[in-house]
Motif scaffolding. Sequence first.
Motif, short mmCIF file in Angstrom:
data_model
loop_
_atom_site.label_atom_id
_atom_site.label_comp_id
_atom_site.label_asym_id
_atom_site.label_seq_id
_atom_site.Cartn_x
_atom_site.Cartn_y
_atom_site.Cartn_z
N GLU A 82 3.90 -4.28 16.71
CA GLU A 82 2.70 -3.78 17.07
C GLU A 82 1.92 -2.86 16.10
OE1 GLU A 82 5.26 -3.97 19.37
OE2 GLU A 82 4.19 -5.96 20.12
N SER A 83 2.55 -2.37 15.24
CA SER A 83 1.96 -1.69 14.06
C SER A 83 2.70 -1.60 12.62
CB SER A 83 1.73 -0.30 14.45
OG SER A 83 2.70 0.46 14.30
N GLY A 84 2.01 -1.47 11.59
CA GLY A 84 2.74 -1.54 10.42
C GLY A 84 3.82 -0.50 10.21
N SER A 85 3.45 0.63 10.94
CA SER A 85 4.07 1.73 11.05
C SER A 85 5.62 1.49 11.44
CB SER A 85 3.75 2.91 11.42
OG SER A 85 2.59 3.31 10.86
N THR A 86 5.31 0.73 12.89
CA THR A 86 6.66 0.54 13.55
C THR A 86 7.44 -0.65 13.08
OG1 THR A 86 5.15 0.87 15.46
CG2 THR A 86 7.42 -0.19 15.96
N GLU A 108 3.62 6.10 -1.82
CA GLU A 108 4.13 5.56 -0.52
C GLU A 108 3.36 6.18 0.65
OE1 GLU A 108 6.30 3.23 -0.63
OE2 GLU A 108 6.53 3.02 1.51
N TYR A 109 3.24 5.15 1.67
CA TYR A 109 2.37 5.55 2.77
C TYR A 109 3.09 6.83 3.48
CZ TYR A 109 -0.03 5.04 7.03
OH TYR A 109 -0.91 5.23 8.35
N TRP A 110 2.37 7.82 3.88
CA TRP A 110 2.81 9.15 4.58
C TRP A 110 3.89 8.65 5.49
CZ3 TRP A 110 2.05 10.28 9.73
CH2 TRP A 110 0.92 9.70 10.09
N LEU A 157 8.01 0.73 -1.97
CA LEU A 157 6.68 0.72 -2.72
C LEU A 157 5.59 0.54 -1.73
CD1 LEU A 157 5.74 1.23 -5.59
CD2 LEU A 157 5.58 -1.34 -5.84
N THR A 158 4.49 0.95 -1.85
CA THR A 158 3.27 0.76 -0.93
C THR A 158 2.26 0.00 -1.94
OG1 THR A 158 3.35 2.24 0.47
CG2 THR A 158 1.13 1.67 0.07
N HIS A 159 2.20 -1.31 -1.90
CA HIS A 159 1.43 -2.11 -2.89
C HIS A 159 0.06 -1.67 -3.19
CE1 HIS A 159 1.10 -6.90 -3.70
NE2 HIS A 159 0.85 -6.14 -4.70
N VAL A 160 -0.78 -1.28 -2.02
CA VAL A 160 -2.28 -0.66 -2.49
C VAL A 160 -2.01 0.49 -1.71
CG1 VAL A 160 -4.30 -1.04 -2.23
CG2 VAL A 160 -3.03 -2.91 -2.87
N PRO A 161 -2.47 1.89 -2.08
CA PRO A 161 -2.20 2.87 -1.15
C PRO A 161 -3.57 3.04 -0.33
CG PRO A 161 -3.00 3.50 -3.50
CD PRO A 161 -2.47 2.12 -3.58
N MET A 162 -3.42 3.65 0.68
CA MET A 162 -4.04 4.08 1.79
C MET A 162 -5.40 4.61 1.13
SD MET A 162 -3.66 6.35 5.13
CE MET A 162 -3.83 8.13 4.28
N GLY A 163 -5.43 5.27 0.06
CA GLY A 163 -6.71 6.12 -0.26
C GLY A 163 -6.83 5.70 -1.89
N LEU A 186 8.50 -3.70 0.27
CA LEU A 186 7.13 -3.44 0.11
C LEU A 186 6.16 -3.29 1.32
CD1 LEU A 186 5.23 -3.66 -2.34
CD2 LEU A 186 4.89 -6.23 -1.80
N ASP A 187 5.41 -2.22 1.26
CA ASP A 187 4.49 -2.06 2.19
C ASP A 187 3.12 -2.68 1.94
OD1 ASP A 187 2.42 -1.18 3.86
OD2 ASP A 187 3.38 0.89 4.24
N ALA A 188 3.01 -3.91 2.42
CA ALA A 188 1.52 -4.55 2.09
C ALA A 188 0.52 -4.47 3.06
CB ALA A 188 2.13 -6.07 1.76
N CYS A 189 0.62 -3.53 3.61
CA CYS A 189 -0.42 -3.22 4.81
C CYS A 189 -1.79 -3.28 4.20
CB CYS A 189 -0.13 -1.92 5.42
SG CYS A 189 1.34 -2.19 6.70
N GLN A 190 -1.98 -2.79 3.13
CA GLN A 190 -3.39 -2.66 2.50
C GLN A 190 -3.78 -4.17 1.55
OE1 GLN A 190 -6.02 -1.15 3.23
NE2 GLN A 190 -5.23 1.08 4.12
N SER A 191 -2.68 -4.91 1.35
CA SER A 191 -2.87 -5.93 0.27
C SER A 191 -2.98 -7.30 1.17
CB SER A 191 -1.83 -5.86 -0.82
OG SER A 191 -0.58 -5.86 -0.22
N GLY A 209 3.21 -6.09 6.91
CA GLY A 209 1.68 -6.33 6.78
C GLY A 209 1.04 -5.73 8.21
N THR A 210 -0.10 -5.26 8.40
CA THR A 210 -0.64 -5.04 9.48
C THR A 210 -1.88 -5.98 9.70
OG1 THR A 210 -1.33 -3.22 10.80
CG2 THR A 210 -2.38 -3.21 8.64
N GLY A 211 -2.38 -6.21 10.96
CA GLY A 211 -3.07 -7.23 11.50
C GLY A 211 -4.54 -6.84 11.13
N ARG A 212 -4.81 -5.45 11.23
CA ARG A 212 -6.44 -5.21 11.62
C ARG A 212 -7.08 -4.80 10.42
NH1 ARG A 212 -3.59 -0.69 11.88
NH2 ARG A 212 -4.32 1.21 11.00
N LYS A 213 -6.35 -4.82 9.23
CA LYS A 213 -7.20 -4.39 7.89
C LYS A 213 -7.65 -5.64 7.37
CE LYS A 213 -4.35 -0.30 7.55
NZ LYS A 213 -5.31 0.68 7.89
N PHE A 214 -7.43 -5.77 5.96
CA PHE A 214 -8.11 -6.79 5.50
C PHE A 214 -7.64 -8.39 5.91
CE2 PHE A 214 -8.27 -3.56 2.35
CZ PHE A 214 -9.64 -3.51 1.82
#
Length: 385
Positions: A82-86, A108-110, A157-163, A186-191, A209-214
């Motif tokens: 249900e979420s990238g964090s989970t 790395e994502y906080w 590693l976070t592939h692309v950081p949040m900020g 690999l956290d690819a939520c932003q990539s 990966g997360t759904g709602r971003k890119f």
Amino acid sequence: MTVDVAAARKDTVGTDHVVHLDNAGSALVPRPVADAVVAHLRREEQVGGYRAAAEAAARLADVHSSLARLIGSSPGEVAVLESGSTAWATAVSCLPLTAPRVLLGRTEYWHNVLVLRQLARRDGLDLVVLDDDEHGQVDVAHLQRELDRGGAGMVALTHVPMGGAQVQPAAEVGRACRAAGVPFVLDACQSVGQLPLDVAALGCDVLVGTGRKFLRGPRGTAFVHVRRELLDRLGPVLRDRRRSADGEVEARWLESWETGVAGRLGLGRAADYALDLGADPVRDRVTVLAETLRDRLAAVPAVQVHDRGLVRSGTVTFSVRGRAAEQVQAHLAGQGINVSTAPLPPSAAAHVLDPAARERDVVVRASVHYYNTEEELDRLAAALP
Ligand SMILES: Cc1ncc(COP(=O)(O)O)c(C=O)c1O
């Protein structure tokens, strides 16, 4: 092949209403994704949730296949959550670590860092934050030295950081991890959805990966890939191991039985939509738009662009002299332009690990997607306070 921008905008109702430059937050969903979600909710309304899910069984099974194709994985190695964090916390907390040192990038994502800190306290792990190089990317030479020291149980590693704009050299990190026999998460939520991803080329054992971003999926959707060789060894999880018909453990056992079926179908549709466009044309268009926006912003005297990285993503970070980032965001929202604010890297990991660390600078984050136009970028530059 290039992206047909007119067709993409026709599919994207929101482009008639807003200049949407918050794709790193939550992108505009395309019409086919919204339709998939709404149609399923309508069916639930008519026949009840269980029957509607049974009717959609084949399409639900396809969701894992579509996600797997998107990242070069296989359906049995993918779980939908249900979420990238989970997803990240679930996979990492049941990874069998064979050594106590965990190496992580400074971007790395906080939330991942918070999870690691809890695990470190519980299991006596030692968290080692890797240095950045002069481009604000993880210093691969430092990673290699830490791997050579021995005792590493995992690299995160976070592939692309949040900020930030930087695209981390994930494939180089993956190669070093493979050679050392250390699992790479690999956290690819932003990539995902803006860059081509292939788990074999990236050398990662876990990818989130997360759904709602890119990716342009519905909110409340995410997924995780876990490499087959690790699946059998994951645990403990408070669920039964789920096996395929031929007896193999599947990543799906990380999922909870109860879930938002409509959202899942929307996520699968978003993956298909991204596959139809092709990852390379999307990356190429996002890169051009982001570089164009950086140029436009650099020409505004009161603006400072903060982006770093040898390879840069669709995220553009900047500040306006004399204005807080939140003020700029509100000012732009008043003119129909969506941006967000974010803390600048590299200090996300450092800050969580050391609460006394300096408060991070919060900047404006404008993140482009392929359906944005050069004219929209001009509007942003012209609308700045
Ligand atoms: C790099 C990165 N990782 C993970 C996440 C978390 O994803 P979710 O919000 O789906 O939990 C985010 C969200 O902003 C993110 O930017």
